[in-house]
Write a protein that holds these residues in place. Structure first.
Motif, PDB file in Angstrom:
ATOM      1  N   LYS A 101     -28.679 -35.714 -20.112  1.00  0.00           N
ATOM      2  CA  LYS A 101     -28.221 -36.459 -18.951  1.00  0.00           C
ATOM      3  C   LYS A 101     -27.307 -35.516 -18.142  1.00  0.00           C
ATOM      4  N   GLN A 102     -27.510 -35.481 -16.850  1.00  0.00           N
ATOM      5  CA  GLN A 102     -26.702 -34.569 -16.030  1.00  0.00           C
ATOM      6  C   GLN A 102     -25.220 -34.979 -16.040  1.00  0.00           C
ATOM      7  N   ILE A 103     -24.364 -34.025 -16.311  1.00  0.00           N
ATOM      8  CA  ILE A 103     -22.916 -34.297 -16.264  1.00  0.00           C
ATOM      9  C   ILE A 103     -22.446 -34.006 -14.827  1.00  0.00           C
ATOM     10  N   PRO A 104     -21.630 -34.876 -14.258  1.00  0.00           N
ATOM     11  CA  PRO A 104     -21.166 -34.602 -12.883  1.00  0.00           C
ATOM     12  C   PRO A 104     -20.282 -33.346 -12.811  1.00  0.00           C
ATOM     13  N   TYR A 105     -20.286 -32.757 -11.636  1.00  0.00           N
ATOM     14  CA  TYR A 105     -19.505 -31.529 -11.419  1.00  0.00           C
ATOM     15  C   TYR A 105     -18.375 -31.728 -10.419  1.00  0.00           C
ATOM     16  N   THR A 106     -17.307 -30.989 -10.663  1.00  0.00           N
ATOM     17  CA  THR A 106     -16.255 -30.847  -9.657  1.00  0.00           C
ATOM     18  C   THR A 106     -15.959 -29.366  -9.563  1.00  0.00           C
ATOM     19  N   HIS A 107     -16.212 -28.791  -8.410  1.00  0.00           N
ATOM     20  CA  HIS A 107     -15.960 -27.355  -8.248  1.00  0.00           C
ATOM     21  C   HIS A 107     -14.633 -27.143  -7.528  1.00  0.00           C
ATOM     22  N   ILE A 108     -13.779 -26.420  -8.188  1.00  0.00           N
ATOM     23  CA  ILE A 108     -12.424 -26.239  -7.655  1.00  0.00           C
ATOM     24  C   ILE A 108     -12.301 -24.855  -7.033  1.00  0.00           C
ATOM     25  N   SER A 109     -11.851 -24.843  -5.783  1.00  0.00           N
ATOM     26  CA  SER A 109     -11.743 -23.556  -5.084  1.00  0.00           C
ATOM     27  C   SER A 109     -10.671 -22.706  -5.735  1.00  0.00           C
ATOM     28  N   PRO A 110     -10.854 -21.405  -5.710  1.00  0.00           N
ATOM     29  CA  PRO A 110      -9.868 -20.522  -6.345  1.00  0.00           C
ATOM     30  C   PRO A 110      -8.568 -20.478  -5.550  1.00  0.00           C
ATOM     31  N   ASP A 144       9.085 -37.695 -14.065  1.00  0.00           N
ATOM     32  CA  ASP A 144       8.401 -36.584 -14.709  1.00  0.00           C
ATOM     33  C   ASP A 144       7.055 -36.376 -14.014  1.00  0.00           C
ATOM     34  N   ILE A 145       6.577 -35.128 -13.990  1.00  0.00           N
ATOM     35  CA  ILE A 145       5.301 -34.888 -13.285  1.00  0.00           C
ATOM     36  C   ILE A 145       4.129 -35.623 -13.937  1.00  0.00           C
ATOM     37  N   ASP A 146       4.308 -36.009 -15.186  1.00  0.00           N
ATOM     38  CA  ASP A 146       3.251 -36.782 -15.850  1.00  0.00           C
ATOM     39  C   ASP A 146       2.956 -38.082 -15.110  1.00  0.00           C
ATOM     40  N   GLU A 147       3.934 -38.567 -14.376  1.00  0.00           N
ATOM     41  CA  GLU A 147       3.776 -39.847 -13.677  1.00  0.00           C
ATOM     42  C   GLU A 147       2.936 -39.708 -12.400  1.00  0.00           C
ATOM     43  N   PHE A 148       2.790 -38.485 -11.931  1.00  0.00           N
ATOM     44  CA  PHE A 148       2.020 -38.289 -10.698  1.00  0.00           C
ATOM     45  C   PHE A 148       0.526 -38.405 -11.004  1.00  0.00           C
ATOM     46  N   GLN A 149      -0.185 -39.161 -10.145  1.00  0.00           N
ATOM     47  CA  GLN A 149      -1.629 -39.329 -10.356  1.00  0.00           C
ATOM     48  C   GLN A 149      -2.386 -38.263  -9.560  1.00  0.00           C
ATOM     49  N   LEU A 150      -2.928 -37.302 -10.271  1.00  0.00           N
ATOM     50  CA  LEU A 150      -3.704 -36.235  -9.637  1.00  0.00           C
ATOM     51  C   LEU A 150      -5.101 -36.775  -9.304  1.00  0.00           C
ATOM     52  N   LYS A 151      -5.581 -36.443  -8.110  1.00  0.00           N
ATOM     53  CA  LYS A 151      -6.906 -36.954  -7.710  1.00  0.00           C
ATOM     54  C   LYS A 151      -7.819 -35.786  -7.332  1.00  0.00           C
ATOM     55  N   LEU A 152      -8.959 -35.702  -7.984  1.00  0.00           N
ATOM     56  CA  LEU A 152      -9.879 -34.587  -7.707  1.00  0.00           C
ATOM     57  C   LEU A 152     -10.354 -34.611  -6.254  1.00  0.00           C
ATOM     58  N   GLU A 153     -10.577 -35.820  -5.734  1.00  0.00           N
ATOM     59  CA  GLU A 153     -11.117 -35.884  -4.371  1.00  0.00           C
ATOM     60  C   GLU A 153     -10.095 -35.446  -3.313  1.00  0.00           C
ATOM     61  N   THR A 161     -35.578 -29.862  -1.672  1.00  0.00           N
ATOM     62  CA  THR A 161     -34.133 -30.058  -1.744  1.00  0.00           C
ATOM     63  C   THR A 161     -33.818 -31.270  -2.620  1.00  0.00           C
ATOM     64  N   PHE A 162     -32.582 -31.324  -3.078  1.00  0.00           N
ATOM     65  CA  PHE A 162     -32.121 -32.500  -3.809  1.00  0.00           C
ATOM     66  C   PHE A 162     -30.659 -32.724  -3.446  1.00  0.00           C
ATOM     67  N   GLU A 163     -30.168 -33.902  -3.735  1.00  0.00           N
ATOM     68  CA  GLU A 163     -28.778 -34.212  -3.384  1.00  0.00           C
ATOM     69  C   GLU A 163     -27.942 -34.360  -4.637  1.00  0.00           C
ATOM     70  N   MET A 164     -26.711 -34.002  -4.536  1.00  0.00           N
ATOM     71  CA  MET A 164     -25.785 -34.234  -5.648  1.00  0.00           C
ATOM     72  C   MET A 164     -24.410 -34.525  -5.068  1.00  0.00           C
ATOM     73  N   THR A 165     -23.547 -35.136  -5.895  1.00  0.00           N
ATOM     74  CA  THR A 165     -22.192 -35.402  -5.426  1.00  0.00           C
ATOM     75  C   THR A 165     -21.226 -34.570  -6.257  1.00  0.00           C
ATOM     76  N   ASP A 166     -20.478 -33.751  -5.552  1.00  0.00           N
ATOM     77  CA  ASP A 166     -19.476 -32.926  -6.210  1.00  0.00           C
ATOM     78  C   ASP A 166     -18.118 -33.619  -6.067  1.00  0.00           C
ATOM     79  N   GLY A 167     -17.315 -33.552  -7.125  1.00  0.00           N
ATOM     80  CA  GLY A 167     -16.033 -34.247  -7.142  1.00  0.00           C
ATOM     81  C   GLY A 167     -15.091 -33.852  -6.016  1.00  0.00           C
TER      82      GLY A 167
END
Ligand code: GLU
Length: 558
Positions: A277-286, A346-355, A207-213
């Motif tokens: 170099k491994q690029i980090p991942y963020t998997h977004i649910s459908p 404006d919605i541009d001002e909202f800070q979207l956070k992946l976590e 096994t190995f560990e990784m951090t998903d966004g």
């Protein structure tokens, strides 16, 4: 087992025309100069001729996070599955997203041109690059040509099932991974088609560990499948193109659909074997939808749900601002509170956070989307509603467009009804609905409507009397307070009650309430029992038209 030398020979044998080295390719795609914290993201759709609302969602996430960090948003077209491809597919994606104000810093233009230094942005134009890396992988023994046929694969599968083994092409089941150079040469001489596969050295027990966004820290099992990297037509699989393109394009965060999460172990192995170099991942649910049973959730589907198709929103004139706002509430549920606190930002001002993304998948609900669209349209001025309705109608409803164009001021007055003050009317969800607002104001449309029946509340002869008496007192100069006072007085004089409490206590003494009197006038003027504020409707209609309608109604009440 092939020796190191044999693998180098094999690589030359398979790719005699590939002269570039991996280093040569990297020179063409130099490291990006980025500010601290800047993220490079990409949205990588396949051109299937259909723009899913989920693509708008992913495209929005990609452009918004990159904007927030002063980074770069890339649009990359993954057109390596020739069977699924559709001719105008790229245009549909680029224009469709642009229609939502989702624009990328780099990517393919509509006419096949590219914007950005990391071109080409269409995978089908990068085949030479994939070959360089395939040759490199073969030379170092990390990949090999595989001549297995479909029938043989089916046979292996059958044997695996019989033996109770995991199915797939791996380990000792992978017939061609350790084939001798001679065996391979003989197949090549026969002209047998082949794919290039990864020579996996992973162990499923490890096994190995990784951090998903979105998911956070997770433990996964290593890959041990000899996955296909290049197909027999020379096109790469997604698995092979992904590490190569994302690395060369300098992507710093891979945001992609959750369906790819199970491929992470394979991708980790590929990054390592490619020396990247491994690029980090963020998997977004459908985007999910509540199924008709109201209990189970399922993916919003292109086949079953009209609202999955972006064209649906365009055809009906849903405001793109409302859709974007809704998608942001799905992405980060705190967007809603932010909007309440900052109604004018404006919605541009909202800070979207992946976590903060929902791990289980956001539930797409068209009713909520419509509520937000309604709120948005209610916040517009009458002039804006007019312009946006006209834009929509010009394309989708010529008759309404003509009406709007020929009667600009009148239509603006119509859209202005109940648009200010404490109670703003919210009955336009999409610009297609504007037409409904016009129906009572244009005779040609009004004539198509039927009078709603209110005989259960007021008899015909009394209705007639109300309307006739009102015609005599009607004065279009009155303000709305006097107007209503006069209706009350009229009601009183005809035996209707203007005091609700008194009416409830002594119903038998009255013919009804002043509300019934107003209802008769409303139906006479609008044909409907429900309408925008009657006083304002009459003011916009003008005295002449209002009178005509009252007279016509009275004459019909015989
Ligand atoms: N073309 C892939 C898809 O449409 C892209 C996945 C990714 O973003 O890496 O699913």
């Amino acid at each position: 087992m092939r020796t190191k030398d044999e693998n180098i020979q094999l690589a030359d044998l398979l790719f005699p025309n590939v002269k570039e080295s991996v280093e040569d390719v990297f020179k063409k795609y130099p490291k990006r100069e980025l500010k601290d914290g800047a993220e490079v993201l990409r949205f990588a759709p396949s051109p299937t001729g259909f723009l899913h609302i989920g693509s708008v969602y992913s495209g929005l996430v990609c452009t918004k996070i990159s904007e927030q960090t002063d980074g770069v948003a890339i649009l990359r077209i993954e057109d390596t599955d020739k069977k699924r491809e559709v001719k105008e597919g790229v245009q549909l994606i680029v224009e469709g997203l642009k229609g939502f104000g989702i624009e990328f810093n780099e990517g393919p233009g509509i006419k096949g041109d590219s914007i950005g230094d990391y071109a080409p942005y269409m995978q089908s134009k990068r085949l030479d690059i994939y070959k360089v890396f395939a040759k490199y992988m073969i030379a170092k023994g990390s990949a090999y040509p595989c001549f297995i046929t479909e029938d043989q694969l089916a046979e292996i599968r059958e044997q695996q099932e019989k033996a109770g083994a995991r199915t797939g092409y791996y380990g000792s089941w992978a017939k061609w991974r350790d084939a001798s150079l001679e065996e391979i040469k003989s197949e090549l001489e026969n002209g047998s088609p082949f794919v290039v596969r990864l020579y996996s050295t992973g162990d499923i027990e490890n096994t190995f560990e990784m951090t998903d966004g979105v998911k956070g820290r997770v433990t996964l099992r290593e890959n041990d499948m000899d996955a296909v990297l290049l197909k027999s037509d020379g096109f790469p699989t997604y698995h092979f193109a992904h590490p190569i393109d994302d690395t060369l394009m300098g992507v710093t965060m891979v945001t992609r659909g959750d369906e790819w999460f199970s491929s992470v172990p394979l991708h980790y192995e590929l990054f390592a074997k490619l020396g990247f170099k491994q690029i980090p991942y963020t998997h977004i649910s459908p985007l999910m939808k509540m199924d008709n049973d109201g209990k189970s959730k399922r993916k919003l589907s292109k086949r079953k749900d009209p609202e999955a198709d972006v064209q649906y929103y365009i055809d009906h004139g849903y405001p793109k601002e409302g859709i974007l706002e809704y998608l942001l509430t799905l992405a980060n549920s705190n967007f809603y509170d932010w909007r309440v606190q900052n109604p004018n930002l404006d919605i541009d001002e909202f800070q979207l956070k992946l976590e903060k993304f929902n791990k289980a998948g956001a539930l797409f609900d068209i009713v909520k989307l419509e509520d937000i669209c309604k709120e948005y349209i209610a916040s517009l001025s009458a002039e804006q509603v007019y312009e946006k309705s006209l834009d929509w109608a010009k394309k989708y409803d010529k008759q309404t467009a003509k009406l709007l164009e020929l009667n600009k001021d009148y239509c603006i007055n119509i859209f202005n009804i109940e648009r200010s003050g404490s109670k703003i009317r919210k009955d336009i969800v999409k610009f297609e609905d504007s037409k409904l607002q016009l129906r009572i104001f244009f005779d040609e449309l009004f004539n198509e409507e039927e009078y709603e029946d209110i005989l259960n509340r007021v008899d015909r002869d009394i209705q007639k009397e109300i309307v006739e008496r009102y015609i005599n007192i009607y004065n279009s100069d009155e303000d709305n307070v006097v107007w209503f006072e006069n209706i009350k007085k009229l009601g009183d004089s005809l035996g209707f009650c203007s005091d609700r409490k008194e009416y409830e206590e002594n119903k038998e003494k009255y013919k009804g309430t002043v509300g019934d009197v107003a209802m008769v006038l409303r139906v006479a003027i609008t044909k409907k029992t429900q309408s925008p504020d009657l006083y304002q409707v009459m003011s916009v209609l003008g005295e002449q038209k209002a009178r005509q309608r009252l007279e016509k109604y009275a004459s019909e009440m015989v």
